[in-house]
Design an enzyme around this catalytic site. Structure first.
Site, PDB file in Angstrom:
ATOM      1  N   ASP A 284       0.910  -1.170  -0.029  1.00 39.23           N
ATOM      2  CA  ASP A 284      -0.192  -0.003   0.068  1.00 39.23           C
ATOM      3  C   ASP A 284       0.725   1.164   0.003  1.00 39.23           C
ATOM      4  O   ASP A 284       2.203   1.054  -0.065  1.00 39.23           O
ATOM      5  CB  ASP A 284      -0.914  -0.103   1.223  1.00 39.23           C
ATOM      6  N   ASP A 304       3.457   2.731  -4.929  1.00 43.55           N
ATOM      7  CA  ASP A 304       2.337   3.480  -5.498  1.00 43.55           C
ATOM      8  C   ASP A 304       1.921   2.826  -7.048  1.00 43.55           C
ATOM      9  O   ASP A 304       2.544   2.881  -7.848  1.00 43.55           O
ATOM     10  CB  ASP A 304       2.860   4.850  -6.142  1.00 43.55           C
ATOM     11  N   PHE A 305       0.695   2.014  -6.603  1.00 45.18           N
ATOM     12  CA  PHE A 305       0.420   1.095  -7.809  1.00 45.18           C
ATOM     13  C   PHE A 305       0.086   1.962  -9.112  1.00 45.18           C
ATOM     14  O   PHE A 305      -0.249   1.244 -10.293  1.00 45.18           O
ATOM     15  CB  PHE A 305      -0.472   0.100  -7.552  1.00 45.18           C
ATOM     16  N   ARG A 320      -8.702  -6.091  -3.399  1.00 44.77           N
ATOM     17  CA  ARG A 320     -10.050  -5.638  -2.733  1.00 44.77           C
ATOM     18  C   ARG A 320     -10.365  -4.265  -2.845  1.00 44.77           C
ATOM     19  O   ARG A 320      -9.663  -3.683  -2.024  1.00 44.77           O
ATOM     20  CB  ARG A 320     -10.292  -6.524  -1.445  1.00 44.77           C
ATOM     21  N   HIS A 324     -12.334  -0.441  -8.384  1.00 41.80           N
ATOM     22  CA  HIS A 324     -13.615   0.485  -8.171  1.00 41.80           C
ATOM     23  C   HIS A 324     -13.283   1.701  -7.876  1.00 41.80           C
ATOM     24  O   HIS A 324     -14.210   2.792  -7.656  1.00 41.80           O
ATOM     25  CB  HIS A 324     -14.586  -0.246  -7.226  1.00 41.80           C
TER      26      HIS A 324
END
Ligand SMILES: C[S@@+](CC[C@H](N)C(=O)[O-])C[C@H]1O[C@@H](n2cnc3c(N)ncnc32)[C@H](O)[C@@H]1O
Length: 442
Positions: A284, A304-305, A320, A324
């Protein structure tokens, strides 16, 4: 407009709805028995057990049938108040939570008089009694005797040690006052309305004077107290646990599982509980990872994706409530970054709420999957379950307002995956939520 039904047919429909209420109640009781028995109004909630998919399935029919039935039988104005009065209940709930009334009532089985609660919280007693009494009608607190209030199952989770109180604080705090407020005005705004950028959401519109060009997660960096509460709030989200509908327990020892955007480790702790032999990594943003470390026991790697790939060569990548949170263009970048790290046998599990799709035998990525359709409610229910299926649709609005993001159908995710050189493997149905399993295309 649909053809008017006959009076006889209308009565028959209401009796069919009642039959669905009866059968779904029996299914729900059976599902609770599996977890130790049906809870009572006054009980403290039973730990943090996730609801089983069987319970969620029964409740979906129960909510759908009972609310459709009462809608049909109630006068129209009263139906409207069901929605229009929601802000009243929300304001009462926020006030009781912020005032920590459940903490004060903890350990007081006979409750406390409103004057005593008022003195403790600094709120005026007359108004406080109105607020608490309104909440008792929704089974949050109980009125033990006139003006004496106590905790019950609904209020017990509002104690500040319980992450549910953080969830209420987040939803009725910044998510409502800065996310859902002024939605009409923001959507009408020529700059914010048409834009799909995260920093042009309703939330960003509401904070634009103080923080121009700022998206929710950047705002959190400037509001550590709310950020901390948001992270705790996420650990309260207690839908079906992934291990209840994806075979986590039977994964071979030493399988590597990387939770990307895993927050402070709530979902990963449940995965560890289902299979202690997995090798688990939590990724994260750096400051969130630091908080996660307090929970112990995983391999912690900041990321930092939107900018970089996760840890390479994991067997399973899991996300999860991440995809969205992002508009399509950024979600594609995130998937591409994960694809860079995948080996040929790696799988990506996208765990989100899933928008229903029509039950016309359509396919996801060309692969039929009978378990993937949620537009299959028995008539006379609405095909998408109506009130019983509201969660993905309500959260679709929530992520839109906060982040200009959206919930997606299976096909929507498969289309994004294709752009990131990934293909659909299988859908795992968790009822309210689900896992879309993806693998490398080449
Ligand atoms: C909705 S929360 C979901 C948390 C967790 N997966 C869960 O289900 O409880 C979104 C998470 O994405 C993280 N996040 C947001 N932007 C990120 C980024 N650019 N890189 C990595 N993580 C990010 C947030 O810190 C937060 O933990």
């Amino acid at each position: 407009m649909s053809k008017a039904t006959s009076i006889d047919q209308r009565e028959a429909d209401i009796r069919s709805l009642l039959a669905l209420v009866n059968s779904s109640v029996e299914d729900a009781i059976a599902a609770w028995k599996e977890k130790g028995g049906v809870p009572g109004l006054g009980d403290a909630p039973a730990g943090d057990k996730s609801p089983s998919p069987a319970l969620l399935r029964a409740i979906r029919v129960l909510d759908s049938a009972s609310q459709q039935m009462t809608f049909l039988l109630r006068p129209t104005f009263l139906n409207l108040t069901n929605v229009a009065f929601m802000p009243i209940e929300a304001a009462a709930l926020r006030t009781a939570t912020e005032a920590k009334i459940a903490d004060f009532l903890d350990g007081k089985p006979k409750g406390a008089h409103v004057d005593e609660i008022a003195k403790k919280t600094g709120l005026p007693p007359f108004e406080l009694a109105c607020i608490l009494r309104c909440l008792t009608m929704k089974h949050i607190f109980r009125e033990v005797s006139k003006d004496v209030f106590g905790n019950n199952r609904g209020s017990y989770v509002l104690r500040s040690v319980d992450p549910n109180s953080a969830f209420v604080g987040f939803m009725l705090g910044e998510a409502s006052s800065l996310g859902l407020a002024n939605m009409y005005e923001a959507l009408h705004d020529p700059e914010y309305g048409p834009s799909l950028e995260s920093k042009r959401s309703v939330f960003s519109y509401n904070i634009r004077k103080e923080y121009p060009n700022t998206a929710l997660f950047d705002w959190y960096l400037k509001h550590p107290e709310q950020h901390e509460r948001f992270n705790r709030a996420m650990t309260a989200v207690n839908l079906a646990n992934v291990s209840d509908f994806y075979p986590v327990a039977s994964l071979p020892p030493d399988t590597t599982w990387c939770d990307i955007g895993g927050g402070i480790g709530g979902p990963l702790a449940k995965v560890a509980g289902a299979n202690p032999k997995l090798r688990l990594t939590l990724q994260d943003l750096p400051n969130v990872i630091e908080r996660g470390k307090e929970q112990g026991r995983f391999n912690f790697v900041p990321i930092d994706f939107t900018e970089e790939a996760p840890v390479e060569g994991q067997d399973i990548y899991y996300m999860r409530f991440i995809v969205h949170d992002w508009p399509d263009d950024v979600a594609t970048v995130i998937l591409k970054n994960i694809r860079k790290a995948m080996k040929p046998s790696s799988r990506l599990l996208v765990h989100d709420l899933v928008l229903p799709t029509p039950s016309d035998g359509s396919t996801a990525g060309g692969t039929k999957n009978s378990a993937m359709n949620s537009m299959d409610a028995p008539p006379p229910l609405l095909p998408n379950y109506g009130a019983g299926g509201i969660l993905p649709l309500a959260l679709d609005i929530n992520v839109m307002a906060l982040l200009n993001a959206k919930e997606r159908s299976i096909d929507d995710v498969v289309q994004l995956a294709k752009q990131a050189d990934m293909k659909f493997v299988q859908f795992w149905d968790g009822v309210e939520s689900g896992v879309i399993e993806l693998g490398p295309m080449h």
